[in-house]
Motif scaffolding. Structure first.
Motif, short mmCIF file in Angstrom:
data_model
loop_
_atom_site.label_atom_id
_atom_site.label_comp_id
_atom_site.label_asym_id
_atom_site.label_seq_id
_atom_site.Cartn_x
_atom_site.Cartn_y
_atom_site.Cartn_z
N ALA A 222 -44.02 -4.11 -60.11
CA ALA A 222 -45.05 -3.17 -59.66
C ALA A 222 -46.35 -3.34 -60.45
O ALA A 222 -47.32 -2.63 -60.19
CB ALA A 222 -44.55 -1.74 -59.79
N GLY A 223 -46.36 -4.25 -61.42
CA GLY A 223 -47.56 -4.47 -62.22
C GLY A 223 -47.66 -3.56 -63.42
O GLY A 223 -48.71 -3.46 -64.04
N GLY A 224 -46.57 -2.88 -63.74
CA GLY A 224 -46.57 -1.97 -64.88
C GLY A 224 -45.83 -2.56 -66.06
O GLY A 224 -45.44 -3.73 -66.06
N GLU A 225 -45.65 -1.74 -67.07
CA GLU A 225 -44.87 -2.15 -68.24
C GLU A 225 -44.01 -0.99 -68.68
O GLU A 225 -44.24 0.16 -68.31
CB GLU A 225 -45.78 -2.63 -69.36
N ILE A 226 -43.02 -1.31 -69.49
CA ILE A 226 -42.03 -0.31 -69.87
C ILE A 226 -41.93 -0.22 -71.38
O ILE A 226 -41.84 -1.23 -72.08
CB ILE A 226 -40.66 -0.62 -69.21
N ILE A 227 -41.99 1.02 -71.86
CA ILE A 227 -41.90 1.31 -73.29
C ILE A 227 -40.64 2.14 -73.51
O ILE A 227 -40.47 3.21 -72.90
CB ILE A 227 -43.13 2.08 -73.78
N ALA A 228 -39.75 1.67 -74.35
CA ALA A 228 -38.48 2.35 -74.61
C ALA A 228 -38.61 3.23 -75.84
O ALA A 228 -39.10 2.80 -76.88
CB ALA A 228 -37.37 1.32 -74.82
N TRP A 229 -38.15 4.48 -75.74
CA TRP A 229 -38.22 5.44 -76.86
C TRP A 229 -36.91 6.22 -76.92
O TRP A 229 -36.21 6.30 -75.92
CB TRP A 229 -39.41 6.40 -76.65
N THR A 230 -36.56 6.86 -78.00
CA THR A 230 -36.92 6.59 -79.36
C THR A 230 -35.81 5.70 -79.92
O THR A 230 -34.66 6.13 -79.99
CB THR A 230 -37.01 7.91 -80.17
N VAL A 231 -36.14 4.49 -80.32
CA VAL A 231 -35.17 3.47 -80.71
C VAL A 231 -35.17 3.37 -82.23
O VAL A 231 -36.18 3.02 -82.83
CB VAL A 231 -35.52 2.11 -80.09
N ASN A 232 -34.02 3.67 -82.85
CA ASN A 232 -33.94 3.65 -84.31
C ASN A 232 -32.89 2.69 -84.85
O ASN A 232 -32.74 2.56 -86.07
CB ASN A 232 -33.67 5.05 -84.85
N ASP A 233 -32.20 2.02 -83.96
CA ASP A 233 -31.12 1.11 -84.36
C ASP A 233 -31.52 -0.32 -84.03
O ASP A 233 -31.97 -0.62 -82.92
CB ASP A 233 -29.84 1.48 -83.60
N ARG A 234 -31.41 -1.22 -85.01
CA ARG A 234 -31.85 -2.60 -84.81
C ARG A 234 -31.07 -3.30 -83.70
O ARG A 234 -31.66 -4.04 -82.90
CB ARG A 234 -31.74 -3.39 -86.11
N ASP A 235 -29.77 -3.08 -83.61
CA ASP A 235 -28.99 -3.73 -82.56
C ASP A 235 -29.46 -3.29 -81.18
O ASP A 235 -29.58 -4.11 -80.25
CB ASP A 235 -27.50 -3.43 -82.73
N ARG A 236 -29.70 -2.00 -81.02
CA ARG A 236 -30.21 -1.50 -79.73
C ARG A 236 -31.59 -2.10 -79.45
O ARG A 236 -31.90 -2.43 -78.31
CB ARG A 236 -30.31 0.02 -79.75
N ALA A 237 -32.41 -2.22 -80.49
CA ALA A 237 -33.74 -2.80 -80.31
C ALA A 237 -33.66 -4.23 -79.81
O ALA A 237 -34.42 -4.64 -78.93
CB ALA A 237 -34.51 -2.74 -81.63
N MET A 238 -32.71 -5.00 -80.35
CA MET A 238 -32.57 -6.39 -79.92
C MET A 238 -32.06 -6.46 -78.48
O MET A 238 -32.45 -7.34 -77.71
CB MET A 238 -31.65 -7.14 -80.87
N GLU A 239 -31.16 -5.54 -78.10
CA GLU A 239 -30.67 -5.51 -76.72
C GLU A 239 -31.81 -5.21 -75.75
O GLU A 239 -31.93 -5.83 -74.69
CB GLU A 239 -29.57 -4.45 -76.58
N LEU A 240 -32.66 -4.26 -76.12
CA LEU A 240 -33.80 -3.91 -75.27
C LEU A 240 -34.81 -5.04 -75.21
O LEU A 240 -35.43 -5.28 -74.18
CB LEU A 240 -34.44 -2.62 -75.79
N THR A 241 -34.96 -5.75 -76.32
CA THR A 241 -35.84 -6.93 -76.33
C THR A 241 -35.33 -7.96 -75.34
O THR A 241 -36.11 -8.54 -74.57
CB THR A 241 -35.89 -7.53 -77.75
N ASP A 242 -34.03 -8.18 -75.32
CA ASP A 242 -33.45 -9.14 -74.39
C ASP A 242 -33.64 -8.71 -72.93
O ASP A 242 -33.72 -9.55 -72.03
CB ASP A 242 -31.95 -9.33 -74.68
N LEU A 243 -33.71 -7.39 -72.69
CA LEU A 243 -33.93 -6.89 -71.33
C LEU A 243 -35.37 -7.10 -70.88
O LEU A 243 -35.65 -7.02 -69.68
CB LEU A 243 -33.57 -5.40 -71.25
N GLY A 244 -36.27 -7.31 -71.84
CA GLY A 244 -37.65 -7.59 -71.48
C GLY A 244 -38.60 -6.42 -71.54
O GLY A 244 -39.67 -6.46 -70.91
N VAL A 245 -38.27 -5.37 -72.32
CA VAL A 245 -39.20 -4.25 -72.44
C VAL A 245 -40.48 -4.73 -73.12
O VAL A 245 -40.49 -5.72 -73.86
CB VAL A 245 -38.59 -3.07 -73.22
N ASP A 246 -41.57 -4.01 -72.88
CA ASP A 246 -42.86 -4.40 -73.42
C ASP A 246 -43.14 -3.80 -74.78
O ASP A 246 -43.97 -4.32 -75.53
CB ASP A 246 -43.97 -4.01 -72.44
#
Length: 260
Positions: A222-246
């Motif tokens: 749709a031409g947008g971007e996605i910001i994930a909140w509130t992420v405090n765990d490094r493993d979860r952060a890496m999983e979300l990175t792999d999903l392609g969040v901005d």
């Protein structure tokens, strides 16, 4: 002088687009900025709030020192028309911020002894970082004050505004075409692209547990971007990175950086 107790921020506490992708039909034109294609940007939730009192100048300065790309903070308007930085709408023993003057609000000490800052002070405290301003509630009469405060920043283009109140986001989009805007949500939207189009936002601020690859793809298409909140765990952060969040927003920015 009232001193606020130290607030412990839960890992999924309510919270905030950073580089923008090309304009798509149905979206307002917004200024294009570089978007990282190799890793999501890191946003400090209420500053580096895992290490310093949330929404304090100390938390904002620390976020810059430990390598955050941006800061998310919360604002309310005072009775005499000043935008101040605080999460809750009420101050213990004083009442609702909207019913208080700037002087009354700033008589309150944060746990580190600082007064509650104004938005202008918060912007000045981290001049090199992107700033996402979450508007909890704002009378329409104060829209111009919010926009003027942003305009007063030497690098106003680094500022974005987001809210759970999607009516407010749409109102600001109409008042200021090109303003960086985000729509906050803690639910899985049936049609996220329609929400972005209806509000004029380009960023979907999605509670991290509800982010999946399908959502990321729909938002990007749709031409947008996605910001994930509130992420405090490094493993979860890496999983979300792999999903392609901005972008990733969390209380411990140092945990969110992709790479070793």
């Amino acid at each position: 002088m009232v001193r606020l107790p130290l607030q412990r921020v839960p890992p999924t506490a309510r919270s905030p687009r950073l580089g923008f992708v090309e304009s798509r039909p149905g979206f307002p034109q917004q200024k294009e900025q570089p978007l990282s294609r190799t890793r999501p940007l890191v946003l400090a939730h209420r500053g580096a709030s895992g290490h310093a009192p949330e929404n304090s100048l100390a938390a904002f300065a620390l976020a810059a020192r430990i390598g955050a790309d941006g800061i998310e903070l919360d604002v309310h308007g005072t009775r005499d028309g000043v935008i101040v930085v605080h999460h809750d709408p009420d101050l213990p023993g004083l009442g609702r911020i909207r019913d208080l003057t700037e002087s009354e609000v700033r008589s309150v000490q944060l746990p580190n002894g600082e007064p509650i800052p104004t938005l202008a002070q918060a912007l000045a405290s981290a001049p090199t970082l992107q700033m996402w301003i979450e508007v909890k509630a704002l009378p329409e009469a104060l829209d111009a004050v919010l926009l003027a405060t942003i305009d007063g920043d030497p690098a106003a283009d680094r500022c974005g505004v987001h809210s759970f109140d999607h009516r407010l986001v749409r109102r600001l989009a109409r008042a200021r075409p090109g303003l960086r805007l985000g729509a906050l949500t803690a639910s899985y939207l049936l049609d996220p692209a329609a929400t972005l189009k209806a509000t004029g936002a380009r960023a979907l601020w999605q509670e991290w547990q509800l982010v999946d690859r399908e959502l990321v793809e729909v938002v990007h298409q749709a031409g947008g971007e996605i910001i994930a909140w509130t992420v405090n765990d490094r493993d979860r952060a890496m999983e979300l990175t792999d999903l392609g969040v901005d972008a990733l927003c969390g209380n411990y920015p140092e945990r969110l950086r992709a790479g070793p």
